[in-house]
Design a protein around this motif. Structure first.
Motif, PDB file in Angstrom:
ATOM      1  N   TYR A 121       6.714   0.185  -8.068  1.00 27.43           N
ATOM      2  CA  TYR A 121       7.920   0.929  -8.462  1.00 27.43           C
ATOM      3  C   TYR A 121       7.642   1.766  -9.719  1.00 27.43           C
ATOM      4  O   TYR A 121       7.959   2.954  -9.773  1.00 27.43           O
ATOM      5  CB  TYR A 121       9.068  -0.059  -8.705  1.00 27.43           C
ATOM      6  CG  TYR A 121      10.343   0.632  -9.128  1.00 27.43           C
ATOM      7  CD1 TYR A 121      11.213   1.151  -8.171  1.00 27.43           C
ATOM      8  CD2 TYR A 121      10.658   0.786 -10.479  1.00 27.43           C
ATOM      9  CE1 TYR A 121      12.383   1.810  -8.557  1.00 27.43           C
ATOM     10  CE2 TYR A 121      11.813   1.441 -10.863  1.00 27.43           C
ATOM     11  CZ  TYR A 121      12.669   1.945  -9.900  1.00 27.43           C
ATOM     12  OH  TYR A 121      13.802   2.603 -10.276  1.00 27.43           O
ATOM     13  N   THR A 122       7.029   1.148 -10.718  1.00 25.75           N
ATOM     14  CA  THR A 122       6.776   1.850 -11.993  1.00 25.75           C
ATOM     15  C   THR A 122       5.843   3.040 -11.766  1.00 25.75           C
ATOM     16  O   THR A 122       6.062   4.120 -12.310  1.00 25.75           O
ATOM     17  CB  THR A 122       6.147   0.867 -13.016  1.00 25.75           C
ATOM     18  OG1 THR A 122       6.975  -0.280 -13.069  1.00 25.75           O
ATOM     19  CG2 THR A 122       6.018   1.459 -14.388  1.00 25.75           C
ATOM     20  N   TYR A 123       4.822   2.821 -10.964  1.00 27.28           N
ATOM     21  CA  TYR A 123       3.853   3.889 -10.679  1.00 27.28           C
ATOM     22  C   TYR A 123       4.566   5.083 -10.049  1.00 27.28           C
ATOM     23  O   TYR A 123       4.394   6.224 -10.471  1.00 27.28           O
ATOM     24  CB  TYR A 123       2.781   3.337  -9.740  1.00 27.28           C
ATOM     25  CG  TYR A 123       1.630   4.262  -9.429  1.00 27.28           C
ATOM     26  CD1 TYR A 123       0.516   4.334 -10.248  1.00 27.28           C
ATOM     27  CD2 TYR A 123       1.636   5.055  -8.266  1.00 27.28           C
ATOM     28  CE1 TYR A 123      -0.560   5.161  -9.947  1.00 27.28           C
ATOM     29  CE2 TYR A 123       0.569   5.878  -7.956  1.00 27.28           C
ATOM     30  CZ  TYR A 123      -0.531   5.925  -8.796  1.00 27.28           C
ATOM     31  OH  TYR A 123      -1.600   6.741  -8.485  1.00 27.28           O
ATOM     32  N   GLY A 139       7.056  10.586 -10.940  1.00 23.51           N
ATOM     33  CA  GLY A 139       8.174  11.457 -10.545  1.00 23.51           C
ATOM     34  C   GLY A 139       8.381  11.479  -9.043  1.00 23.51           C
ATOM     35  O   GLY A 139       9.079  12.336  -8.500  1.00 23.51           O
ATOM     36  N   TRP A 140       7.762  10.504  -8.323  1.00 21.83           N
ATOM     37  CA  TRP A 140       7.805  10.516  -6.853  1.00 21.83           C
ATOM     38  C   TRP A 140       9.112   9.948  -6.295  1.00 21.83           C
ATOM     39  O   TRP A 140       9.333  10.007  -5.083  1.00 21.83           O
ATOM     40  CB  TRP A 140       6.631   9.717  -6.274  1.00 21.83           C
ATOM     41  CG  TRP A 140       5.295  10.337  -6.524  1.00 21.83           C
ATOM     42  CD1 TRP A 140       5.029  11.588  -7.013  1.00 21.83           C
ATOM     43  CD2 TRP A 140       4.011   9.731  -6.294  1.00 21.83           C
ATOM     44  NE1 TRP A 140       3.685  11.790  -7.108  1.00 21.83           N
ATOM     45  CE2 TRP A 140       3.033  10.670  -6.666  1.00 21.83           C
ATOM     46  CE3 TRP A 140       3.606   8.484  -5.810  1.00 21.83           C
ATOM     47  CZ2 TRP A 140       1.667  10.412  -6.569  1.00 21.83           C
ATOM     48  CZ3 TRP A 140       2.246   8.215  -5.703  1.00 21.83           C
ATOM     49  CH2 TRP A 140       1.288   9.170  -6.082  1.00 21.83           C
ATOM     50  N   TYR A 194       9.821   2.549  -1.601  1.00 21.35           N
ATOM     51  CA  TYR A 194       9.404   2.249  -2.988  1.00 21.35           C
ATOM     52  C   TYR A 194      10.546   2.384  -3.977  1.00 21.35           C
ATOM     53  O   TYR A 194      10.551   1.701  -5.015  1.00 21.35           O
ATOM     54  CB  TYR A 194       8.190   3.109  -3.373  1.00 21.35           C
ATOM     55  CG  TYR A 194       6.958   2.593  -2.674  1.00 21.35           C
ATOM     56  CD1 TYR A 194       6.681   2.954  -1.363  1.00 21.35           C
ATOM     57  CD2 TYR A 194       6.124   1.666  -3.274  1.00 21.35           C
ATOM     58  CE1 TYR A 194       5.599   2.431  -0.674  1.00 21.35           C
ATOM     59  CE2 TYR A 194       5.039   1.137  -2.600  1.00 21.35           C
ATOM     60  CZ  TYR A 194       4.786   1.519  -1.306  1.00 21.35           C
ATOM     61  OH  TYR A 194       3.714   0.988  -0.630  1.00 21.35           O
ATOM     62  N   ALA A 195      11.542   3.218  -3.661  1.00 19.10           N
ATOM     63  CA  ALA A 195      12.713   3.347  -4.541  1.00 19.10           C
ATOM     64  C   ALA A 195      13.487   2.034  -4.617  1.00 19.10           C
ATOM     65  O   ALA A 195      14.299   1.839  -5.510  1.00 19.10           O
ATOM     66  CB  ALA A 195      13.612   4.462  -4.031  1.00 19.10           C
ATOM     67  N   ARG A 208      12.019  15.898  -4.464  1.00 18.40           N
ATOM     68  CA  ARG A 208      10.565  16.078  -4.434  1.00 18.40           C
ATOM     69  C   ARG A 208      10.094  16.270  -2.985  1.00 18.40           C
ATOM     70  O   ARG A 208      10.594  15.621  -2.078  1.00 18.40           O
ATOM     71  CB  ARG A 208       9.906  14.852  -5.077  1.00 18.40           C
ATOM     72  CG  ARG A 208       8.476  15.068  -5.273  1.00 18.40           C
ATOM     73  CD  ARG A 208       7.867  14.307  -6.403  1.00 18.40           C
ATOM     74  NE  ARG A 208       6.479  14.733  -6.428  1.00 18.40           N
ATOM     75  CZ  ARG A 208       5.935  15.459  -7.375  1.00 18.40           C
ATOM     76  NH1 ARG A 208       6.643  15.781  -8.424  1.00 18.40           N
ATOM     77  NH2 ARG A 208       4.685  15.858  -7.293  1.00 18.40           N
ATOM     78  N   ILE A 209       9.121  17.147  -2.784  1.00 22.20           N
ATOM     79  CA  ILE A 209       8.657  17.438  -1.425  1.00 22.20           C
ATOM     80  C   ILE A 209       7.510  16.514  -1.016  1.00 22.20           C
ATOM     81  O   ILE A 209       7.443  16.031   0.100  1.00 22.20           O
ATOM     82  CB  ILE A 209       8.157  18.910  -1.311  1.00 22.20           C
ATOM     83  CG1 ILE A 209       9.258  19.884  -1.709  1.00 22.20           C
ATOM     84  CG2 ILE A 209       7.627  19.216   0.087  1.00 22.20           C
ATOM     85  CD1 ILE A 209      10.439  19.947  -0.770  1.00 22.20           C
TER      86      ILE A 209
END
Ligand SMILES: Cc1cc2nc3c(=O)[nH]c(=O)nc-3n(C[C@H](O)[C@H](O)[C@H](O)COP(=O)(O)O)c2cc1C
Length: 263
Positions: A215-217, A222-223, A204-205, A228-229
């Motif tokens: 992408y925006t979602y 913050g994913w 998705y990045a 991030r875990i």
């Protein structure tokens, strides 16, 4: 406590009776508001395959029907029960239609902090694949699956009798589901949960132009942050698992970048 059962049978049959049993067990435990969404009565039209929900967002779906009302019910629930009879070795067409219309939720999962039970009934075969699929849908959408209830129940109004029987787990499953909704403990991540999140993150990045809604979602949640875990912060996990998956994700990212078409 608010529970919604999404009912995939085209008639008032075995799965309705079995879900009502589950409802009775649940209500025995405390104050539970148990609501039914009967897909046979809902105006939920078949997906047309335009892919707009994935790329531009679900509000761009050309179909105007009960989708948004169903989405609101799911959003407001503490727990969800997905119910389908086994028809031709899988979920019913009604249940599959429901999943297809919410398929963007696999890309943009949202039901974290909610719990799910999946329930299926069969004449004899096909339960394992059906329940595996239903569990995959629920967890792919962010729900934490507490149980899969399986029943052998031959078609009503026929001379057929059950050739096999499963142990009735309705009561313990209701108890586990109720406890999960009440306690809302941090989700205990399995190794595959780490992997699922990180693998999706690497994909998705890279979707800013290909799939802007996705992408925006992810960015807004913050994913996409490297450190991030998992999707949700309300978690318990083994740091060794997180570390191993980080390394795997690094290799995966390199693989994707090597194979991506050059622009
Ligand atoms: C169209 C149709 C397909 C079915 N396919 C299967 C099947 O693949 N395997 C099986 O064991 N039972 C099958 N059954 C039996 C149902 O799974 C079983 O009777 C179930 O309890 C029905 O639940 P319901 O009354 O809520 O629809 C089928 C029944 C129908 C009507």
């Amino acid at each position: 406590m608010n529970v919604v059962a999404v009912m995939g049978s085209p008639h008032k049959g075995n799965t309705l009776a079995l879900t009502q049993r589950f409802e009775t067990e649940l209500k025995r435990l405390g104050d539970v508001d148990f609501e039914y969404i009967h897909l046979r009565k809902a105006d939920l039209r078949p997906c047309q395959g335009c892919f707009q929900c994935f790329i531009q967002g679900e509000s761009n779906c050309p179909l105007r029907d009960d989708h948004d009302a169903i989405a609101r019910h799911l959003e407001e629930a503490d727990g969800v029960v997905f119910v389908s009879p086994v028809y031709s070795m899988h979920v019913s067409y009604l249940f599959k239609r429901f999943v297809d219309r919410f398929a963007y939720t696999f890309h943009r999962p949202r039901y974290f902090g909610k719990y799910a039970v999946v329930l299926a009934a069969t004449g004899g075969i096909g339960l394992e694949d059906t329940l595996k699929y239903m569990k995959g849908v629920a967890s792919g959408w962010g729900l934490e699956v507490t149980d899969a209830l399986e029943y052998i129940a031959p078609p009503r109004n026929t001379p057929m009798k059950a050739m096999l029987q499963k142990k009735d787990r309705t009561r313990p499953a209701a108890e586990k589901f109720y406890r999960a909704m009440k306690e809302k403990k941090p989700r205990k991540l399995k190794f595959e949960d780490h992997f699922h999140y990180k693998a999706m993150r690497e994909v998705y990045a890279r979707l800013e132009t290909m799939s802007p809604a996705d992408y925006t979602y992810w960015k807004e949640k913050g994913w996409l942050k490297r450190d991030r875990i998992y999707f949700s912060d309300h978690i318990r996990y083994n740091p060794v698992h997180a570390w191993i998956v980080n390394i795997a994700a690094w290799f995966m990212a390199r693989g994707i970048d090597k194979q991506a078409p050059k622009t």
